[in-house]
Scaffold this motif. Structure first.
Motif, PDB file in Angstrom:
ATOM      1  N   PHE A 140       0.804  -1.220   0.000  1.00  0.00           N
ATOM      2  CA  PHE A 140       0.000   0.000   0.000  1.00  0.00           C
ATOM      3  C   PHE A 140       0.838   1.272   0.000  1.00  0.00           C
ATOM      4  O   PHE A 140       0.440   2.283  -0.568  1.00  0.00           O
ATOM      5  CB  PHE A 140      -0.945   0.012   1.200  1.00  0.00           C
ATOM      6  N   SER A 141       1.982   1.232   0.646  1.00  0.00           N
ATOM      7  CA  SER A 141       2.811   2.430   0.712  1.00  0.00           C
ATOM      8  C   SER A 141       3.754   2.543  -0.479  1.00  0.00           C
ATOM      9  O   SER A 141       3.950   3.637  -1.018  1.00  0.00           O
ATOM     10  CB  SER A 141       3.628   2.428   2.010  1.00  0.00           C
ATOM     11  N   LEU A 142       4.323   1.405  -0.904  1.00  0.00           N
ATOM     12  CA  LEU A 142       5.422   1.447  -1.863  1.00  0.00           C
ATOM     13  C   LEU A 142       5.117   0.773  -3.197  1.00  0.00           C
ATOM     14  O   LEU A 142       5.999   0.685  -4.054  1.00  0.00           O
ATOM     15  CB  LEU A 142       6.662   0.795  -1.231  1.00  0.00           C
ATOM     16  N   ASP A 143       3.884   0.283  -3.383  1.00  0.00           N
ATOM     17  CA  ASP A 143       3.500  -0.372  -4.647  1.00  0.00           C
ATOM     18  C   ASP A 143       4.383  -1.568  -4.982  1.00  0.00           C
ATOM     19  O   ASP A 143       4.625  -1.863  -6.155  1.00  0.00           O
ATOM     20  CB  ASP A 143       3.545   0.622  -5.821  1.00  0.00           C
ATOM     21  N   ARG A 144       4.856  -2.260  -3.966  1.00  0.00           N
ATOM     22  CA  ARG A 144       5.654  -3.457  -4.213  1.00  0.00           C
ATOM     23  C   ARG A 144       4.749  -4.679  -4.062  1.00  0.00           C
ATOM     24  O   ARG A 144       3.957  -4.752  -3.118  1.00  0.00           O
ATOM     25  CB  ARG A 144       6.842  -3.509  -3.262  1.00  0.00           C
ATOM     26  N   PRO A 145       4.840  -5.632  -4.980  1.00  0.00           N
ATOM     27  CA  PRO A 145       3.834  -6.700  -5.061  1.00  0.00           C
ATOM     28  C   PRO A 145       3.962  -7.773  -3.986  1.00  0.00           C
ATOM     29  O   PRO A 145       4.367  -8.907  -4.245  1.00  0.00           O
ATOM     30  CB  PRO A 145       4.070  -7.278  -6.463  1.00  0.00           C
ATOM     31  N   HIS A 146       3.584  -7.417  -2.785  1.00  0.00           N
ATOM     32  CA  HIS A 146       3.508  -8.381  -1.687  1.00  0.00           C
ATOM     33  C   HIS A 146       2.035  -8.567  -1.333  1.00  0.00           C
ATOM     34  O   HIS A 146       1.276  -7.604  -1.289  1.00  0.00           O
ATOM     35  CB  HIS A 146       4.309  -7.893  -0.484  1.00  0.00           C
ATOM     36  N   PHE A 147       1.639  -9.813  -1.069  1.00  0.00           N
ATOM     37  CA  PHE A 147       0.223 -10.174  -0.962  1.00  0.00           C
ATOM     38  C   PHE A 147      -0.185 -10.349   0.502  1.00  0.00           C
ATOM     39  O   PHE A 147       0.029 -11.413   1.084  1.00  0.00           O
ATOM     40  CB  PHE A 147      -0.033 -11.473  -1.729  1.00  0.00           C
ATOM     41  N   PRO A 148      -0.808  -9.334   1.116  1.00  0.00           N
ATOM     42  CA  PRO A 148      -1.254  -9.504   2.507  1.00  0.00           C
ATOM     43  C   PRO A 148      -2.451 -10.448   2.577  1.00  0.00           C
ATOM     44  O   PRO A 148      -3.311 -10.442   1.694  1.00  0.00           O
ATOM     45  CB  PRO A 148      -1.671  -8.082   2.926  1.00  0.00           C
ATOM     46  N   VAL A 149      -2.507 -11.236   3.623  1.00  0.00           N
ATOM     47  CA  VAL A 149      -3.648 -12.125   3.843  1.00  0.00           C
ATOM     48  C   VAL A 149      -4.284 -11.778   5.179  1.00  0.00           C
ATOM     49  O   VAL A 149      -3.712 -12.042   6.241  1.00  0.00           O
ATOM     50  CB  VAL A 149      -3.224 -13.603   3.803  1.00  0.00           C
ATOM     51  N   ASP A 150      -5.463 -11.159   5.107  1.00  0.00           N
ATOM     52  CA  ASP A 150      -6.221 -10.868   6.322  1.00  0.00           C
ATOM     53  C   ASP A 150      -7.286 -11.946   6.500  1.00  0.00           C
ATOM     54  O   ASP A 150      -7.293 -12.958   5.796  1.00  0.00           O
ATOM     55  CB  ASP A 150      -6.830  -9.464   6.255  1.00  0.00           C
TER      56      ASP A 150
END
Length: 225
Positions: A140-150
């Motif tokens: 969300f901050s840096l536009d780097r493609p990491h996939f959060p899982v909530d």
């Protein structure tokens, strides 16, 4: 992830994109701001999270002030977000740990110049910060493609059979991170969250209205609507 599951994942991504369209753009807060916001988001609604964040910034306009505040003072400022006695010491500990690592807390580019691997290791090494929070900062901050899982993403992924039924959120995040193409990460993440909130809800999901019904083995689903 097996090839057949990857193919189904691609179909899921296309269906959700058609159903929900282009998601709102990321917030693009500075990384330290996003870190604190994500800690505040734990076990509460977006509305309460945002209220707590705004209250915290009014009480302590600089992150250095938060790092130097008492847990009680921070808890008072964020009480509208829920679980303030738990979140307050986590926020302070994370900020103090960053400061000990040489991070200028109030610099708008703090953390932004670090490579992905270095930043990931730094974030998950902070007290109270796990893979989901670290991924939120990167995405969300840096536009780097990491996939959060909530909780929503995890629930939908399990029901769709994209991850093992007994897989925890950390294992599910690792599986999706490895399988989702970088260019699809943000849109699919947001689509799964919306689907989990509106259709694939925790109790009695709306399976009769689901655009993924023919792709879904309904793992763990009991009664539905």
């Amino acid at each position: 992830m097996p090839p057949s599951t990857r193919r189904r994942l691609r179909r899921v991504a296309r269906r959700l994109a058609r159903a929900y369209g282009v998601p709102p753009a990321p917030r693009h807060l500075p990384p330290v701001d996003e870190l604190v916001l994500t800690i505040l988001s734990q076990n509460t609604s977006d509305t309460n999270r945002d209220r707590a964040y705004a209250d915290l910034r009014r009480a302590y306009p600089r992150w250095e002030q938060v790092a130097g505040a008492t847990p009680g003072g921070i808890a008072k400022a964020i009480r509208r977000g829920g679980l303030a006695p738990t979140k307050a010491p986590r926020i302070r500990a994370a900020l103090r740990s960053l400061r000990r690592s040489g991070v200028a807390l109030d610099h708008p580019r703090a953390l932004a110049d670090k490579e992905d691997a270095e930043l990931w290791d730094l974030l998950v090494g902070l007290p109270g910060v796990g893979p989901k929070t670290a991924a939120c900062v990167l995405l969300f901050s840096l536009d780097r493609p990491h996939f959060p899982v909530d909780t929503h993403v995890h629930r939908v992924a399990v029901r769709l059979g994209l991850v093992a039924e007994r897989a925890g959120a950390v294992a599910a995040q690792a599986a999706l991170q490895e399988a989702v193409p970088p260019e699809d990460v943000y849109r699919l993440h947001m689509g799964l969250i919306r689907h989990g909130r509106e259709v694939c809800v925790a109790r009695r999901p709306f399976c009769s209205e689901c655009v993924l019904a023919d792709l879904c083995p309904r793992v763990g689903v009991g009664e539905s609507r």
